[in-house]
Scaffold this motif. Structure first.
Motif, mmCIF file in Angstrom:
data_model
loop_
_atom_site.group_PDB
_atom_site.id
_atom_site.type_symbol
_atom_site.label_atom_id
_atom_site.label_comp_id
_atom_site.label_asym_id
_atom_site.label_seq_id
_atom_site.Cartn_x
_atom_site.Cartn_y
_atom_site.Cartn_z
ATOM 1 N N ARG A 28 -7.068 14.886 -6.191
ATOM 2 C CA ARG A 28 -6.444 13.563 -6.144
ATOM 3 C C ARG A 28 -6.272 13.016 -7.561
ATOM 4 N N GLU A 29 -5.134 12.408 -7.805
ATOM 5 C CA GLU A 29 -4.914 11.800 -9.113
ATOM 6 C C GLU A 29 -5.931 10.688 -9.346
ATOM 7 N N PRO A 30 -6.384 10.507 -10.589
ATOM 8 C CA PRO A 30 -7.339 9.433 -10.879
ATOM 9 C C PRO A 30 -6.762 8.081 -10.463
ATOM 10 N N GLU A 31 -7.590 7.254 -9.843
ATOM 11 C CA GLU A 31 -7.130 5.935 -9.408
ATOM 12 C C GLU A 31 -6.949 5.008 -10.603
ATOM 13 N N SER A 32 -5.887 4.256 -10.586
ATOM 14 C CA SER A 32 -5.699 3.222 -11.596
ATOM 15 C C SER A 32 -6.490 1.991 -11.168
ATOM 16 N N ALA A 33 -6.662 1.045 -12.089
ATOM 17 C CA ALA A 33 -7.407 -0.179 -11.771
ATOM 18 C C ALA A 33 -6.672 -0.964 -10.694
ATOM 19 N N LEU A 34 -7.419 -1.500 -9.754
ATOM 20 C CA LEU A 34 -6.861 -2.317 -8.682
ATOM 21 C C LEU A 34 -6.680 -3.735 -9.221
ATOM 22 N N ALA A 80 3.551 -7.038 -9.709
ATOM 23 C CA ALA A 80 2.735 -7.133 -10.921
ATOM 24 C C ALA A 80 1.257 -6.992 -10.584
ATOM 25 N N ILE A 81 0.895 -7.196 -9.320
ATOM 26 C CA ILE A 81 -0.479 -7.039 -8.855
ATOM 27 C C ILE A 81 -0.473 -6.213 -7.570
ATOM 28 N N ASP A 82 -1.649 -5.660 -7.232
ATOM 29 C CA ASP A 82 -1.779 -4.815 -6.041
ATOM 30 C C ASP A 82 -2.316 -5.585 -4.840
ATOM 31 N N GLY A 83 -2.960 -6.708 -5.124
ATOM 32 C CA GLY A 83 -3.554 -7.501 -4.060
ATOM 33 C C GLY A 83 -3.831 -8.893 -4.573
ATOM 34 N N MET A 84 -4.379 -9.748 -3.696
ATOM 35 C CA MET A 84 -4.566 -11.136 -4.102
ATOM 36 C C MET A 84 -5.496 -11.846 -3.144
ATOM 37 N N VAL A 213 -8.641 -11.730 1.159
ATOM 38 C CA VAL A 213 -8.206 -10.763 0.157
ATOM 39 C C VAL A 213 -7.279 -9.802 0.879
ATOM 40 N N ALA A 214 -6.046 -9.712 0.401
ATOM 41 C CA ALA A 214 -5.068 -8.798 0.986
ATOM 42 C C ALA A 214 -4.543 -7.876 -0.100
ATOM 43 N N VAL A 215 -4.297 -6.630 0.267
ATOM 44 C CA VAL A 215 -3.739 -5.656 -0.668
ATOM 45 C C VAL A 215 -2.469 -5.068 -0.072
ATOM 46 N N ARG A 216 -1.667 -4.442 -0.917
ATOM 47 C CA ARG A 216 -0.479 -3.749 -0.442
ATOM 48 C C ARG A 216 -0.897 -2.558 0.419
ATOM 49 N N ALA A 217 -0.145 -2.261 1.461
ATOM 50 C CA ALA A 217 -0.513 -1.203 2.399
ATOM 51 C C ALA A 217 -0.768 0.128 1.702
ATOM 52 N N THR A 218 0.013 0.445 0.679
ATOM 53 C CA THR A 218 -0.136 1.724 -0.017
ATOM 54 C C THR A 218 -1.467 1.837 -0.764
ATOM 55 N N LYS A 222 -3.994 5.042 -1.628
ATOM 56 C CA LYS A 222 -4.001 5.513 -3.007
ATOM 57 C C LYS A 222 -5.219 5.078 -3.809
ATOM 58 N N GLN A 223 -5.850 3.947 -3.439
ATOM 59 C CA GLN A 223 -6.965 3.427 -4.237
ATOM 60 C C GLN A 223 -8.167 3.057 -3.362
ATOM 61 N N PRO A 224 -8.611 3.975 -2.499
ATOM 62 C CA PRO A 224 -9.710 3.644 -1.580
ATOM 63 C C PRO A 224 -11.027 3.337 -2.287
ATOM 64 N N ASN A 225 -11.304 4.026 -3.408
ATOM 65 C CA ASN A 225 -12.563 3.793 -4.124
ATOM 66 C C ASN A 225 -12.591 2.402 -4.750
ATOM 67 N N ALA A 226 -11.438 1.991 -5.268
ATOM 68 C CA ALA A 226 -11.362 0.658 -5.877
ATOM 69 C C ALA A 226 -11.528 -0.424 -4.812
ATOM 70 N N VAL A 227 -10.956 -0.202 -3.624
ATOM 71 C CA VAL A 227 -11.116 -1.159 -2.520
ATOM 72 C C VAL A 227 -12.591 -1.280 -2.140
ATOM 73 N N GLN A 228 -13.280 -0.145 -2.071
ATOM 74 C CA GLN A 228 -14.700 -0.170 -1.743
ATOM 75 C C GLN A 228 -15.500 -0.879 -2.836
#
Length: 326
Positions: A28-34, A80-84, A213-218, A222-228
């Motif tokens: 898996r590609e390294p996750e970018s910052a959420l 510009a952001i992934d969630g909010m 807190v809501a994030v984009r569906a993708t 793509k960023q499960p570790n950051a969500v956790q």
């Protein structure tokens, strides 16, 4: 002999590459910052407390603060952001427009934190009739105002709506440019200090104003570790707030430009759900948020604040919380 050695050498190299290709495909590609957008709001502060306490690595979860909720919504629409951190009514608008927000956490339920204030001497919403009232341009301000007016037998046309961002409202009130405002802390406190009086608050519409807190569906894929990491940091901050309320409030109050005591007092206007409450609100056979959300959606459509309904279960994402360690 040299030709044989050359063939053997390159055959071995090609064989190694062939063996590595399947492995590379599985990596898996390294996750970018959420990137999580917030506005200046007491309900968002536990995220910043988590970062300050070292429970939220900025390289994994990047908090981006905007001056108003309207700016947060705009940033999400512009990717510009992934969630909010967002209110449920505002999320409905994004979902209707196909932005695919997914709710991973209920941050708070307003119980007096959202208010309508007016000039000294005013006693009820009817005193604002014909007067200029400051309202943020996002959906939440319009919703609170519409509910406050409706419950007092009034219509939107009974007041002169002035669109001002929340951080601009106290100054406009002091200068006499508006006679009322739909607001929340820390601006509520600033307006009260300037002599404003509370005409309506969210205790009169229990369960209707919910922050999430809501994030984009993708992001979920793509960023499960950051969500956790975000969920873990949030509940670590709540644990600290419970253990050390004065120190936690002092730290969070600095960013809100209030004292620790004032911050704790402002928190009384919010109910912050526990992990167990969150799981009941987001998941299970009948998620509690789906029930209240449908009622809210109907009210918004009635007030023409939402152009179409959505299937609320589609925006609930209890999976990350359900799979996170307690």
């Amino acid at each position: 002999m040299k030709t044989w050695l050359w063939i053997r050498k390159h055959w071995v190299a090609l064989a190694c590459i062939a063996l590595m290709l399947p492995l590379a495909g599985c990596m898996r590609e390294p996750e970018s910052a959420l990137r999580i957008g917030t506005n200046v709001w007491i309900g968002s502060e536990p995220l910043y407390l988590a970062r300050e306490l070292g429970h939220l690595n900025p390289e994994v979860v990047q908090l981006v603060e905007y001056p108003s909720a309207s700016e947060v919504l705009r940033a999400f629409r512009n990717e510009a952001i992934d969630g909010m951190v967002i209110s449920l009514d505002e999320l409905f608008g994004l979902a209707v427009d196909g932005m695919q927000p997914r709710i991973i956490l209920v941050v708070d339920v307003s119980h007096g934190a959202d208010v309508v204030v007016g000039r000294p001497g005013m006693r009820s919403m009817t005193d604002l009739k014909g007067k200029p009232v400051a309202v943020e341009s996002g959906a939440l301000g319009a919703y609170v105002l519409s509910r406050a007016l409706a419950l007092n037998g009034m219509r939107a046309s009974d007041v002169d709506v002035v669109h001002l961002e929340s951080n601009e409202q106290p100054s406009a009130f002091v200068k006499g440019q508006v006679d009322g405002a739909v607001t929340f802390d820390p601006y509520r406190t600033q307006l009260l200090r300037a002599g404003a009086t509370t005409l309506f608050d969210s205790t009169q519409i229990p369960g209707e104003i919910v922050d999430l807190v809501a994030v984009r569906a993708t992001v979920l894929e793509k960023q499960p570790n950051a969500v956790q990491a975000l969920l873990s940091g949030w509940f670590s901050a709540l644990d600290y707030l419970k253990r050390e309320p004065r120190d936690a409030a002092r730290r969070m109050g600095i960013r809100q430009q209030t004292t620790g005591e004032q911050f704790l007092d402002a928190l009384k206007g919010l109910h912050i759900p526990s992990r167990e409450e969150n799981l009941r609100m987001l998941g299970g056979p009948t998620p509690e948020l789906a029930v209240t959300g449908r009622r809210l959606m109907a009210l918004m459509q009635e007030e023409k604040l939402l152009r179409a309904p959505i299937e609320i279960n589609e925006v609930l994402a209890p999976g990350p919380l359900a799979s996170s360690p307690p």
